[in-house]
Scaffold this active site. Sequence first.
Site, short mmCIF file in Angstrom:
data_model
loop_
_atom_site.label_atom_id
_atom_site.label_comp_id
_atom_site.label_asym_id
_atom_site.label_seq_id
_atom_site.Cartn_x
_atom_site.Cartn_y
_atom_site.Cartn_z
CG ASP A 94 -1.97 0.97 1.29
OD1 ASP A 94 -2.42 1.39 0.21
OD2 ASP A 94 -2.40 1.35 2.41
CD GLU A 146 -3.57 8.17 -4.90
OE1 GLU A 146 -3.36 7.11 -4.29
OE2 GLU A 146 -3.90 9.22 -4.32
CG ASP A 277 -5.24 1.13 8.15
OD1 ASP A 277 -5.46 0.40 9.13
OD2 ASP A 277 -4.12 1.64 7.95
P1 13P Z 1 -8.83 4.86 5.75
O1 13P Z 1 -7.91 5.71 6.57
O2 13P Z 1 -10.06 5.61 5.38
O3 13P Z 1 -9.13 3.55 6.39
O4 13P Z 1 -8.08 4.55 4.36
C1 13P Z 1 -7.12 3.53 4.28
C2 13P Z 1 -6.36 3.56 3.01
O5 13P Z 1 -6.68 4.22 2.05
C3 13P Z 1 -5.18 2.68 2.93
O6 13P Z 1 -4.45 2.88 1.77
O1 G3H Z 2 -3.30 4.82 3.58
C1 G3H Z 2 -2.55 4.46 4.47
C2 G3H Z 2 -2.89 3.38 5.41
O2 G3H Z 2 -3.99 3.70 6.21
C3 G3H Z 2 -1.69 2.97 6.17
O3 G3H Z 2 -1.39 3.87 7.17
O4 G3H Z 2 1.03 4.45 6.91
O5 G3H Z 2 -0.15 4.64 9.12
O6 G3H Z 2 0.36 2.39 8.16
P1 G3H Z 2 0.06 3.85 7.89
ZN ZN Z 3 -4.50 4.89 1.00
#
Ligand code: 13P
Ligand code: G3H
Ligand code: ZN
Length: 334
Positions: A94, A146, A277
Amino acid sequence: MVNYKDLGLVNTREMFKRAVAGGYAIPAFNFNTMEQMQAIVMAAVETKSPVIMQVSKGARNYANATILRYMAEGAVAYAKELGCEHPEIVLHLDHGDTFELCKDCIDMGFSSVMIDGSHLPYEENVALAKKVVDYAHQFDVTVEAELGVLAGVEDEVSAAESHYTKPEEVIDFSTRTGCDSLAISIGTSHGAHKFTPEQCTLVNGVLVPPPLAFDILHEIETKLPGFPIVLHGSSSVPMDEVNTINQFGGHLEAAIGIPEEQLREASKSAVCKINIDSDSRLAMTAAIRKHLAEHPGDFDPRQYLKPARENMKKMYIHKIVNVLGSDGKLACCE
Ligand code: 13P
Ligand code: G3H
Ligand code: ZN
């Protein structure tokens, strides 16, 4: 060098094709801990849903990249042990921000990566995404890129304000990069504070955020018929979890997410991956706070992580069945 196929994982290509045609979306849940991984697998198996387990750069820093990779391999074995003969589990990076990070993940068995060059000037975003695609496709690893910028702040992802995706750029971008899916910006954002109360309208005592830019989504769909679209920042920030957190000693002010009806609507379109997330973080924290407040003598982590895992599992099942519609959509069930 390990190929994801040897770990029993799958890439996103076939599941996205089916999701776009079938008018539903695949859940992409972030994980950092064993309890999140277990809850995701239990929910996916119980609902017979394909699932994307995603790892951020922050997750790699927190939990160790190798451990997370082995946890994903363990997730496949665990799904089989739970009775799912043919699980469809994607291990996805991600918000990869460099070619090197994407390559490292591909080389260690990820089946899908995101290269997030959305903050770069357009031509640099194209060049970086193409470089990752050229490497990834040699190993049949799928790539998400993206266009447009989401607002919000997390460990490794931050932007002060959002810039909607420009529909006039999507054909050029997807053709020149060869990416397999495209994350777009239509009003979602990362974290549990997606809107200020001033941006919302008060309806029956509830703050209702502004709607997502469905006009932009539909324009993009028209320009790229059948092309897989991804929505980041799609937590709904359930009020019952926020209230539980606040009732048991937390302090979360003005936490506002994306209404689930809007995600349900988006899932019926070319949006075939929805990232969640923050809702998992809220479900975990609410259950732990409640348990510890009600059982002040407990100090064995299993005592409070068990209800936390149960609460996350319940949330994941709810998203799969009532919001994204990916239940019963394993290839072997159709
Ligand atoms: P949220 O913070 O809305 O859960 O989004 C998570 C996300 O986009 C991870 O890439
Ligand atoms: O979009 C990001 C995810 O919610 C991951 O968040 O970088 O805090 O692990 P993080
Ligand atoms: Zn994201």
